[in-house]
Design a protein around this motif. Structure first.
Motif, PDB file in Angstrom:
ATOM      1  N   LYS A  59     -88.615  62.411-100.291  1.00  0.00           N
ATOM      2  CA  LYS A  59     -89.444  63.109-101.269  1.00  0.00           C
ATOM      3  C   LYS A  59     -89.832  62.130-102.378  1.00  0.00           C
ATOM      4  CE  LYS A  59     -87.400  67.701-100.563  1.00  0.00           C
ATOM      5  NZ  LYS A  59     -86.685  68.831-101.207  1.00  0.00           N
ATOM      6  N   ASP A  60     -91.002  62.359-102.961  1.00  0.00           N
ATOM      7  CA  ASP A  60     -91.395  61.549-104.114  1.00  0.00           C
ATOM      8  C   ASP A  60     -90.330  61.689-105.191  1.00  0.00           C
ATOM      9  OD1 ASP A  60     -93.661  61.101-102.637  1.00  0.00           O
ATOM     10  OD2 ASP A  60     -94.920  62.485-103.782  1.00  0.00           O
ATOM     11  N   TYR A  61     -90.115  60.647-105.976  1.00  0.00           N
ATOM     12  CA  TYR A  61     -88.982  60.657-106.895  1.00  0.00           C
ATOM     13  C   TYR A  61     -89.295  59.864-108.157  1.00  0.00           C
ATOM     14  CZ  TYR A  61     -88.180  55.993-104.940  1.00  0.00           C
ATOM     15  OH  TYR A  61     -88.327  54.682-104.553  1.00  0.00           O
ATOM     16  N   ARG A  62     -88.398  59.934-109.129  1.00  0.00           N
ATOM     17  CA  ARG A  62     -88.553  59.229-110.404  1.00  0.00           C
ATOM     18  C   ARG A  62     -87.286  58.439-110.705  1.00  0.00           C
ATOM     19  NH1 ARG A  62     -90.747  61.409-116.179  1.00  0.00           N
ATOM     20  NH2 ARG A  62     -92.674  61.182-114.994  1.00  0.00           N
ATOM     21  N   GLY A  65     -87.808  56.674-115.555  1.00  0.00           N
ATOM     22  CA  GLY A  65     -89.057  57.133-116.143  1.00  0.00           C
ATOM     23  C   GLY A  65     -90.309  56.798-115.366  1.00  0.00           C
ATOM     24  N   LYS A  66     -90.166  56.181-114.186  1.00  0.00           N
ATOM     25  CA  LYS A  66     -91.322  55.808-113.370  1.00  0.00           C
ATOM     26  C   LYS A  66     -91.339  56.617-112.085  1.00  0.00           C
ATOM     27  CE  LYS A  66     -93.684  51.833-111.318  1.00  0.00           C
ATOM     28  NZ  LYS A  66     -93.681  50.354-111.126  1.00  0.00           N
ATOM     29  N   ASP A  67     -92.518  57.114-111.705  1.00  0.00           N
ATOM     30  CA  ASP A  67     -92.665  57.926-110.494  1.00  0.00           C
ATOM     31  C   ASP A  67     -92.962  57.042-109.293  1.00  0.00           C
ATOM     32  OD1 ASP A  67     -92.305  60.431-111.773  1.00  0.00           O
ATOM     33  OD2 ASP A  67     -94.373  60.354-112.504  1.00  0.00           O
ATOM     34  N   TYR A  68     -92.350  57.397-108.161  1.00  0.00           N
ATOM     35  CA  TYR A  68     -92.553  56.659-106.909  1.00  0.00           C
ATOM     36  C   TYR A  68     -92.971  57.637-105.814  1.00  0.00           C
ATOM     37  CZ  TYR A  68     -90.162  52.813-109.224  1.00  0.00           C
ATOM     38  OH  TYR A  68     -89.810  51.819-110.107  1.00  0.00           O
ATOM     39  N   LYS A  69     -93.958  57.238-105.031  1.00  0.00           N
ATOM     40  CA  LYS A  69     -94.479  58.068-103.952  1.00  0.00           C
ATOM     41  C   LYS A  69     -94.014  57.533-102.610  1.00  0.00           C
ATOM     42  CE  LYS A  69     -98.800  60.012-102.138  1.00  0.00           C
ATOM     43  NZ  LYS A  69     -98.336  61.410-102.301  1.00  0.00           N
ATOM     44  N   LYS A 111     -88.953  50.829-101.921  1.00  0.00           N
ATOM     45  CA  LYS A 111     -89.290  51.902-102.854  1.00  0.00           C
ATOM     46  C   LYS A 111     -90.143  53.000-102.236  1.00  0.00           C
ATOM     47  CE  LYS A 111     -90.886  48.876-105.871  1.00  0.00           C
ATOM     48  NZ  LYS A 111     -90.240  47.567-105.569  1.00  0.00           N
ATOM     49  N   ASN A 112     -90.990  52.665-101.250  1.00  0.00           N
ATOM     50  CA  ASN A 112     -92.010  53.613-100.800  1.00  0.00           C
ATOM     51  C   ASN A 112     -92.009  53.948 -99.319  1.00  0.00           C
ATOM     52  OD1 ASN A 112     -93.511  51.481-102.911  1.00  0.00           O
ATOM     53  ND2 ASN A 112     -93.575  53.625-103.522  1.00  0.00           N
ATOM     54  N   ARG A 137     -83.337  53.216-101.072  1.00  0.00           N
ATOM     55  CA  ARG A 137     -84.390  53.040-102.064  1.00  0.00           C
ATOM     56  C   ARG A 137     -84.065  51.878-103.001  1.00  0.00           C
ATOM     57  NH1 ARG A 137     -88.248  54.700 -99.513  1.00  0.00           N
ATOM     58  NH2 ARG A 137     -88.343  56.903 -98.970  1.00  0.00           N
TER      59      ARG A 137
END
Length: 257
Positions: A59-62, A65-69, A111-112, A137
């Motif tokens: 799932k997309d996550y943070r 403070g940064k969002d990762y897709k 990361k992605n 991750r």
């Protein structure tokens, strides 16, 4: 112990846990090399194959403070940047997809990419190549694109420097392709993917004649994956791979069990 005392104790424990740092679950504060290193010469590249995405970690996550897709459903992916490695601090702890991190296995963190994924990693500073399975991750540092296990970093010669400039290439297999080509314990060399059937047939025939080995191609979604083989011996496939990579540097070995 009274009910009041029991509830007070539980509240205190939960409060301490909530105030602790994110790294409190680890035995060590800082990451480091293992002190007891087993022989790693026998550790080989993983064999890329089809695997369904894991239930965890996709799932997309943070983070910080940064969002990762998460890149779901992709069949091609190439990236260049810096590789780092992670070791003893995380050994035995859960990876992002719920497995146990083993620093002596050929694994990595990204990361992605969807979990799990298989990628070919090339050290651009010495041209060494490995294949790893991505099940975690990270790394969450600017400029770094992949975190290698201790064993993978050793084979890519990254341990001493800590980082190295690399390129990574996703090795994707569909469920249908994996089932249709489930040969028993045989090795193949995949050297090219093309959308042109005439080109696939022509190149396959020429390389087969030149190297005196069988050639075939696997069709998937209008793409033709050119392969040599089968080989019963991994050593034979490895020897021929070096020869094939002179003209097709991204060629790699597939092991169908």
């Amino acid at each position: 112990m009274t009910l009041f005392k029991a509830l007070s104790t539980l509240f205190l424990i939960l409060t301490l846990q909530a105030c602790s740092s994110p790294d409190s679950r680890y035995q060590f504060k800082d990451d480091h090399r293992p002190s007891d290193i087993p022989p790693l010469n026998h550790v080989e590249d993983v064999n890329p194959r089809y695997e369904p995405y894991s239930r965890g970690g996709n799932k997309d996550y943070r983070v910080r403070g940064k969002d990762y897709k998460v890149l779901k459903g992709i069949t091609e992916f190439n990236e260049q940047g810096y590789a780092s490695w992670y070791g003893n601090k995380f050994h035995g702890h859960l990876t992002s997809n719920g497995e146990r991190y083993n620093m002596f296995a050929m694994s990595a963190a990204h990361k992605n990419l969807p979990l799990p994924s298989y990628v070919q990693v090339t050290n651009l500073e010495n041209n060494k190549q490995i294949i790893v399975r991505v099940n975690d991750r990270g790394p969450f540092h600017e400029g770094r694109i992949i975190d290698l296990s201790y064993a993978a970093a050793q084979k890519l010669d990254v341990l001493q420097s800590g980082t190295a400039k690399v390129k990574i290439k996703l090795l994707h297999f569909s469920k249908e392709e994996d089932s249709a080509n489930n040969f028993n314990g045989l090795y193949y060399i995949q050297y090219l993917v093309t959308s042109l059937p005439d080109k696939a047939d022509d190149l396959g025939r020429k390389l087969s004649d030149s190297l005196q080995v069988n050639s075939l191609f696997v069709k998937e979604n209008q793409q033709y994956k050119l392969r040599l083989g089968p080989f019963k011996s991994p050593l034979k496939a490895q020897e021929l791979l070096a020869e094939v990579q002179a003209d097709y540097p991204n060629a790699f070995i597939i092991h169908n069990k």
